[in-house]
Design an enzyme around this catalytic site. Structure first.
Site, PDB file in Angstrom:
ATOM      1  N   GLU A  73      57.738  15.315  25.192  1.00 52.99           N
ATOM      2  CA  GLU A  73      58.493  14.251  25.852  1.00 52.99           C
ATOM      3  C   GLU A  73      59.177  14.783  27.108  1.00 52.99           C
ATOM      4  O   GLU A  73      59.338  14.055  28.089  1.00 52.99           O
ATOM      5  CB  GLU A  73      59.521  13.642  24.894  1.00 52.99           C
ATOM      6  CG  GLU A  73      60.097  12.324  25.399  1.00 52.99           C
ATOM      7  CD  GLU A  73      60.871  11.566  24.334  1.00 52.99           C
ATOM      8  OE1 GLU A  73      60.333  10.580  23.799  1.00 52.99           O
ATOM      9  OE2 GLU A  73      62.012  11.963  24.040  1.00 52.99           O
ATOM     10  N   HIS A  91      44.283  27.716   5.902  1.00 52.45           N
ATOM     11  CA  HIS A  91      43.334  26.946   5.098  1.00 52.45           C
ATOM     12  C   HIS A  91      43.195  25.526   5.637  1.00 52.45           C
ATOM     13  O   HIS A  91      42.697  24.642   4.942  1.00 52.45           O
ATOM     14  CB  HIS A  91      43.792  26.927   3.641  1.00 52.45           C
ATOM     15  CG  HIS A  91      43.924  28.301   3.054  1.00 52.45           C
ATOM     16  ND1 HIS A  91      42.877  28.959   2.444  1.00 52.45           N
ATOM     17  CD2 HIS A  91      44.973  29.169   3.025  1.00 52.45           C
ATOM     18  CE1 HIS A  91      43.274  30.159   2.045  1.00 52.45           C
ATOM     19  NE2 HIS A  91      44.547  30.310   2.385  1.00 52.45           N
ATOM     20  N   LYS A 129      57.187  -0.018  24.954  1.00 59.50           N
ATOM     21  CA  LYS A 129      58.344  -0.744  24.414  1.00 59.50           C
ATOM     22  C   LYS A 129      58.424  -2.150  24.995  1.00 59.50           C
ATOM     23  O   LYS A 129      58.754  -3.111  24.287  1.00 59.50           O
ATOM     24  CB  LYS A 129      59.624   0.030  24.709  1.00 59.50           C
ATOM     25  CG  LYS A 129      59.792   1.286  23.863  1.00 59.50           C
ATOM     26  CD  LYS A 129      60.857   2.217  24.394  1.00 59.50           C
ATOM     27  CE  LYS A 129      62.233   1.630  24.348  1.00 59.50           C
ATOM     28  NZ  LYS A 129      63.272   2.603  24.762  1.00 59.50           N
TER      29      LYS A 129
END
EC number: 5.3.1.9
Length: 546
Positions: free
Chosen positions: A358, A389, A504
Site C-alpha cells: 500500500e 512444503h 470504494k
C-alpha cells in the site's frame, strides 16, 4: 522535493550495467559465498540483531553504487526530516510521525499547532490507566462481570499490525483475556466471533479514524445490534480509537455511536504505520498488559534511532531497502517472500504485505510525474518449515524470488527438550533455516534434470536473539523504515493510498442499488452495467420482470 528522473541518473545507468555483470557465470552465488570474509563483509550487527545479506547477488561494487544512490537521493536526510515532523506526505500535506508514538524523550514536535510529544504522552497515559482498570476489574461490562474477550473491529492498517504483534507475543498474554479480530465485512467472520465470545464479558474496540469506513461501521453496527439482542447496553461494552471530533469520539446515550471511552488517533499517523499508536495500544495493552506494550514501543524506538542515525553502510533498514531496489529494478525480481522460522511471526508477512504494497505500490512520483520504473513488488510469506512444503518447490526450481529468512535464537517456549534424531524441535527448525538459504544460493548440478538446482537465488537472513516485546518492536520498525527508505529512493509518497479510492467509489454506487432493492422489491438494476447487473440479479433477484 524535486528530484531528477531516476533513469536519467548516471548512477542508475552504472547500476544497470553492473547488474549485467553480476549475471555472468563467475558471479554465481556458489562462487561469491565461498569467499572467507563474505559474511563479515556483507552483514550488519546492531541492536542484538544480525542482518546477513551475504547471499544476495551483490559484490562490493554493487553495494558501493547503491550507497551512492542513497546519498544522491538524500534519503537519510528525508528520513530524519520525517521523524521531526516535516511534511513528507506531500499529496495530503501532512507529516508522517508514527515514530513519535514510541519516542519517550521530551523533544518537542509541533504539527498544525499540536504538541505531538505531549499528545503522545497523554494518549499513552490514558491507555495505561484504562487497561490497568480493566485488569483490576474496576471497569466492567453492563452486568458487572470483568472483561474476558476483546474484539478489535477494524480493517487494513486498523488491525493487521495489531494482529501481527498479538500473535507474536501471545506467550506473554494475560491469560484472562482472549483477543479476536473482526475485519472482513463477510458475515461469516462476525458469526465465528459471536459463537466464540461471551457477550457479557466482551469489550469491542472500534478502530476507525473517521468512523465512516464502510466495512468497519457495518461490523460495528452488527456488533451493537448483537449486544442489544443479548439485553446488554453497547455503551458499556464499546470503546473507540478514532480522530478527535469524529462520530465515535463521544460518550453517553445521546452520542451518534455511544462508547464507554474514546482514544485518539491523528492524521499524521497512517493506518499501516499505526500499531504503536492507540490503534494497537488499546487492544495490546489489554491483551499483554501495558508494561509489555511499553517495552514493545521502546524496542521500536531503538530501531527508529538506528534507522535515522546509523551510517549508511551499517544501517540495517537502509541496506535492506537498497537491496530491495537492486532486486526489483536491476535484477527484475517481481516478488519477495518473508519466511520467519518462528510460528509466532505467522502474521508478519500479511502485515508487511499491506505496509509495503500500500505504501510503495505507486506509478507516479511525489510530484505526480510518471515514475518510469517499477516500484513495489508483491510481498507474501508463510512460516518455516511450513513454507518448505508449500511453495519452496517453485523457489528452488521455478521462477526465482528473493527471500527474507528470519531466525530466533531463544524460543519463547524452551522447556520442551525431547530429542528426535538426536536434536530438539528448535534445533530441527534451525537445521532447515541454515540449509535452505544455502541450497537456494548454491544449487546442485545433476545429469537428471529433475534433480538439478540452478541456484543463484538470493536471500537475506535476519537474526533475532529472542521473541521478546522489545525484539518484536525492533522487527516491526525495521520493516517500516525499510519501506520508507525504498520510497525515498524512488521519490514516491509512501503515506497516501489513492489506489483504493476508485473501488470504494464504485462499491458505494452498487451499495445504493442494493439499498434501493431492499426498500422496493420491484426495483430493477437497469441503470447498472451488464456485468454488475448479472451478479446483482443473482444475489437479489431481477425485480419487476421476475
Amino acid at each position: 522535493m524535486r528530484t531528477s528522473r531516476l533513469t536519467d541518473l548516471d548512477l542508475w545507468k552504472q547500476l544497470k550495467a553492473h547488474a549485467e555483470k553480476m549475471a555472468l557465470p563467475e558471479n554465481h552465488l556458489k562462487h561469491l559465498t565461498m569467499a572467507p570474509e563474505r559474511l563479515a563483509e556483507f552483514s550488519i550487527q546492531a541492536l542484538d540483531m544480525v542482518y546477513d545479506f551475504s547471499r544476495q547477488r551483490v559484490d562490493r561494487q554493487a553495494i558501493d553504487l547503491l550507497m551512492e544512490l542513497a546519498w544522491e537521493r538524500k534519503v537519510t536526510q528525508r528520513f530524519q526530516a520525517m521523524t521531526t515532523g516535516a511534511v513528507v506526505n506531500t499529496t495530503e500535506n501532512r507529516a508522517a510521525l508514527h515514530t513519535a508514538c514510541r519516542d519517550f524523550s521530551k523533544a518537542k514536535r509541533v504539527v498544525n499547532k499540536i504538541d505531538v510529544t505531549a499528545e503522545m504522552a497523554r494518549v499513552r497515559k490514558e491507555i495505561r490507566e484504562f487497561s490497568e482498570a480493566v485488569h483490576a476489574g474496576q471497569i466492567t461490562g453492563a452486568t458487572g462481570k470483568p472483561f474476558a474477550h476483546v474484539v478489535v473491529v477494524g480493517i487494513g492498517g486498523s488491525y493487521l499490525g495489531t494482529e501481527f504483534v498479538a500473535r507474536a507475543l501471545a506467550a506473554y498474554a494475560d491469560k484472562g483475556i482472549c483477543l479476536h479480530f473482526l475485519a472482513n465485512v463477510d458475515i461469516h467472520n462476525f458469526g465465528e466471533i459471536a459463537e466464540a465470545i461471551d457477550p457479557e464479558t466482551t469489550l469491542w474496540v472500534i478502530v476507525s479514524k473517521s468512523f465512516t469506513t464502510a466495512e468497519t461501521m457495518a461490523n460495528a453496527n452488527q456488533a451493537a445490534a448483537f449486544m442489544k439482542e443479548q439485553g446488554l447496553d453497547p455503551a458499556r461494552h464499546f470503546v473507540s480509537v478514532t480522530s478527535k471530533g469524529s462520530p465515535g469520539d463521544q460518550t453517553g446515550q445521546d452520542a451518534p455511536f455511544p462508547v464507554l471511552r474514546s482514544f485518539h488517533m491523528f492524521d499524521f499517523i497512517g493506518g499501516r504505520y499505526s500499531v504503536t499508536s492507540a490503534v494497537g495500544g488499546v487492544p495490546l495493552s489489554l491483551y499483554l498488559g501495558y508494561d509489555r506494550f511499553e517495552t514493545f514501543l521502546k524496542g521500536a524506538h531503538q530501531m527508529d534511532v538506528h534507522a535515522a542515525t546509523a551510517p549508511p553502510t551499517t544501517n540495517m533498514p537502509l541496506t535492506a531497502a537498497l537491496l530491495g531496489i537492486w532486486n526489483n529494478n536491476f535484477l527484475e525480481y517481481p516478488a519477495q517472500a518473508i519466511i520467519p522460522y518462528a510460528s509466532p511471526l505467522a502474521r508478519l508477512a500479511p502485515h508487511v504485505q499491506q505496509l509495503y504494497m500500500e505504501s510503495n505500490g505507486k506509478s507516479v512520483t511525489a510530484e505526480g510525474k510518471p515514475l518510469g520504473v517499477r516500484s513495489g513488488v508483491i510481498i507474501f510469506g508463510e512460516p518455516g518449515t511450513n513454507a518448505q512444503h508449500s511453495f519452496f518447490q517453485l523457489a528452488h526450481q521455478g521462477a526465482p524470488f528473493p527471500i527474507d529468512f528470519i531466525g530466533v535464537i531463544k524460543p519463547q517456549y524452551d522447556a520442551f527438550q525431547a530429542l528426535s534424531r538426536g536434536v530438539t524441535n528448535h534445533q530441527e527448525l534451525w537445521a532447515n533455516l541454515i540449509s535452505q538459504p544455502r541450497a537456494l544460493a548454491e544449487g546442485k548440478e545433476s545429469e537428471d534434470g529433475h534433480r538439478s538446482f540452478s541456484g543463484n537465488r538470493p536471500s537475506s537472513t535476519i537474526l533475532l536473539e529472542d521473541l521478546s516485546p522489545a525484539s518484536v518492536g525492533k522487527l516491526l520498525a525495521f520493516y517500516e523504515a525499510r519501506t520508507v527508505y525504498e520510497a525515498f529512493v524512488w521519490g514516491i509518497n509512501p503515506f497516501d493510498q489513492y489506489g483504493v479510492e476508485l473501488g470504494k467509489k464504485l462499491a458505494s454506487e452498487i451499495r445504493s442499488q442494493m439499498a434501493a432493492k431492499n426498500r422496493d422489491a420491484g426495483h430493477t438494476f437497469e441503470n447498472v452495467d451488464s456485468i454488475s447487473r448479472f451478479y446483482l440479479e443473482k444475489l437479489m433477484g431481477k425485480g419487476n420482470d421476475e
